[in-house]
Design an enzyme around this catalytic site. Sequence first.
Site, PDB file in Angstrom:
ATOM      1  N   GLU A  29       8.344  -4.499  -2.331  1.00  0.00           N
ATOM      2  CA  GLU A  29       8.439  -3.643  -3.277  1.00  0.00           C
ATOM      3  C   GLU A  29       8.804  -2.265  -2.691  1.00  0.00           C
ATOM      4  O   GLU A  29       8.447  -1.064  -2.951  1.00  0.00           O
ATOM      5  CB  GLU A  29       7.217  -3.483  -4.209  1.00  0.00           C
ATOM      6  N   ASP A  85       1.157 -12.030  -9.598  1.00  0.00           N
ATOM      7  CA  ASP A  85       0.682 -10.845  -9.404  1.00  0.00           C
ATOM      8  C   ASP A  85      -0.572 -10.513 -10.631  1.00  0.00           C
ATOM      9  O   ASP A  85      -0.341  -9.726 -11.586  1.00  0.00           O
ATOM     10  CB  ASP A  85       1.750  -9.812  -9.962  1.00  0.00           C
ATOM     11  N   GLU A 112      -5.170  -3.828 -14.219  1.00  0.00           N
ATOM     12  CA  GLU A 112      -3.865  -3.325 -14.510  1.00  0.00           C
ATOM     13  C   GLU A 112      -3.005  -4.372 -15.522  1.00  0.00           C
ATOM     14  O   GLU A 112      -2.560  -3.743 -16.472  1.00  0.00           O
ATOM     15  CB  GLU A 112      -2.918  -3.601 -13.096  1.00  0.00           C
TER      16      GLU A 112
HETATM   17  O1  GCW Z   1       0.649  -5.492  -9.012  1.00  0.00           O
HETATM   18  C1  GCW Z   1       1.285  -4.934  -8.357  1.00  0.00           C
HETATM   19  C2  GCW Z   1       1.411  -3.431  -8.815  1.00  0.00           C
HETATM   20  C3  GCW Z   1       1.951  -2.293  -7.986  1.00  0.00           C
HETATM   21  C4  GCW Z   1       1.196  -2.814  -6.275  1.00  0.00           C
HETATM   22  C5  GCW Z   1       1.568  -3.967  -6.193  1.00  0.00           C
HETATM   23  C6  GCW Z   1       0.858  -4.546  -4.922  1.00  0.00           C
HETATM   24  C7  GCW Z   1       0.366  -1.274  -4.981  1.00  0.00           C
HETATM   25  O2  GCW Z   1       1.992  -3.478 -10.033  1.00  0.00           O
HETATM   26  O3  GCW Z   1       1.548  -1.189  -8.310  1.00  0.00           O
HETATM   27  O4  GCW Z   1       1.483  -1.811  -5.447  1.00  0.00           O
HETATM   28  O5  GCW Z   1       1.092  -5.044  -6.993  1.00  0.00           O
HETATM   29  O6  GCW Z   1      -0.231  -5.272  -4.902  1.00  0.00           O
HETATM   30  O7  GCW Z   1       1.380  -4.063  -3.605  1.00  0.00           O
END
Ligand code: GCW
Length: 720
Positions: free
Chosen positions: A301, A374, A402
């Site tokens: 990311e 995720d 989240e």
């Molecule tokens: O779940 C996702 C999140 C990001 C997060 C990423 C990760 C810290 O939306 O905000 O970044 O995972 O785990 O690196």
Amino acid sequence: MSIKKRFIFVFFLFILAQIKAEDGYDLWLRYVPVTDAKRLIEYQSLIKSIAFYGHSATIEAAKEELNRGLKGLLRKNIPLSKTGNIIIGTAQNVGLSETIVSQKSLKSIGNEGYIIGSKNANIYIIANTDIGVLYGTFHFLRLLQTNQSIHQLDILEKPLVKNRILNHWDNLNRHVERGYAGQSIWDWHRLPDYIDPRYKDYARANASIGINGVSPINVNANAQTMTPQYLIKIKALADVFRPYGIKMYLTARFSAPIEIGKLKTADPLDPSVQKWWKDKVDEIYQYIPDFGGFVVKANSEGQPGPQSYGRNHAEGANMLADALAAHGGIVMWRAFVYEASKEDRHKHGYNEFKPLDGQFRKNVMVQVKNGAIDFQPREPFHPLFGQMPQTPIIPEFQITHEYLGQATHLVYSGTLFKECLASDTYAKGKGSTVAKVMDGSLDGHELTGVAGVANIGSDRNWCGHPFLQSNWYAFGRLAWNHQLDADKIAAEWLFLTFHHSGEKPVSSQAFADNFMIPMRQILSNSRENMVNYMTPLGLHHIMGYGHHYGPAPWVDFGSRPDWNCTYYHKADSTGIGFDRTAKGSDALSQYHPSVSAAFSDIKTCPEAYVLWFHHLPWDHKMQSGRNLWDELCFKYYGGVESVRNTQKYWNNSSQYIDKQRFEEVKMLLTVQEKEAVWWRNACLLYFQTFSKKPITEGYEKPDKDLDYYKNLKFPYAPGN
Ligand code: GCW
């Protein structure tokens, strides 16, 4: 009323008069007076005076906690005396004979375990180290808090996992990524000189459940944290945490040598880069002599990483590991990686990491999220578990919500954690659970750990929603002992958090029958209910774009295909679901053949995962006899109903608990009900455009149309 009863009643009123308002700040460490008269008599007769042995900041912390606890629970100061009958300290300091604690037991509890035992009129809380003593003290207090007998104690405890770590995703500007409980608790501006009393309460809470590591700053890292300006602040926090057995970790930004070191490159094979990290690590240890090590998100990311220099994850991790090795530090290198490519996102982590098994240094752990996508409301376990036998694996769970309602939904995640830990990878035959990967027993690893992404902020009640403290609690308890039952943990937390908080006296029986039993059931089902109204039957990643708030299965405008919701549900006129069988993306081949065979066969794939692994026609007949579309309706509607049931129970519970938290939860349940309806309506209306089937007869019809839901915008959603 008999004299005895009258006495108990008056005593009760006396105690109630002294109770302070409940606002959630005290978490599960409330130490409210014991009201069970029989127990109180027992405690008073068995706890006469305390003898603490040893001198250290940790022993002082244990003393202070016991004092605070007993004062609250028993309403009196128990004297400290050399001849006390509650004997607390390391075996060495106490100088115990073999008849009281055997060498064998002492050996078995290791560095952090403890023994709580009774002998004659004495109670012993014994460990090999002061931190074990502190953990034992918290355990002893919990026995009293939960009204358990302390006659004939015979407790031997030790953690099954070594590194039990909270990962905060807190930025230096105090914004918490995916945080929904206010700003970061770390007040960088006023550190190091201003030590917020919260830091200590935070450390107490963590120690009480055995958490022994904290990484306070976001994995989307900032190189500034490693400058002297911040190291001195981090040191101040580490100093507060140390007596509580909590080690400090930092997130390492891979490009730090360029950003703060003025180097031209961050290539891990470049000697000047290696030297820079070595010097930096040495410097960190000057500030924090017991520094734990680094957590790293690299080439994920947008984060920098070794791949920018043509190096792999092992080469990146090993460079940091080499710098830390001399000091005993470790690297937790995250496997949460995926890039924009044609390959199913599910497969990326495994594809990149599996070939590196055996190439990492001894002090590296690969940190693997519970599932391959995720932190969704439900995911099958990550295929890397069990598949990297030569590498210590540290599972990562998300405690913050989240994807589970962003802290307005009453959802207990203990069952989610446990579901993953209990999953069988079959890596070494039946029974090769994720828990055994985590505790090192499957492949014989000494280095073990578990990480949880914290849900803590500066809200008075720490976690935003009074019930979400339960997830911090459950994470700690399971990190210590993954064999514990998630339901029992929920019950323990409920009791610690709410019992005896009401304004008028209620009998223990009434509290148990009318609050504990229904609420325990509600906690225990809450996650499944949420799955039903958000992502039933294996649906996943259908939330709002970027902020991840609310439903948005129609998202197809993402800057990358794998950021689109349509990528994950693949709904079309023929059906719905992601085909990950050999006919589809073949992600299933990454699991052990026994697992992949079970998940690949539609007859044996659990329905909870069915759309995760299969694309099914709308008419597919489900186990219930309903077709897939009607089953979806059934789940979504059932999920909403369950929230309404929770509301009913909750509304009846006001007499058992304090007014403030009762009202807070009541309002939050209103939010949750509305949002559950929103999820249900938005998803069904959208999927209906493909299924072309009516919402099952008899259900209330959505009162808004699909366009209404599609047009909702949330530019200021929190945590983004
Ligand atoms: O779940 C996702 C999140 C990001 C997060 C990423 C990760 C810290 O939306 O905000 O970044 O995972 O785990 O690196």
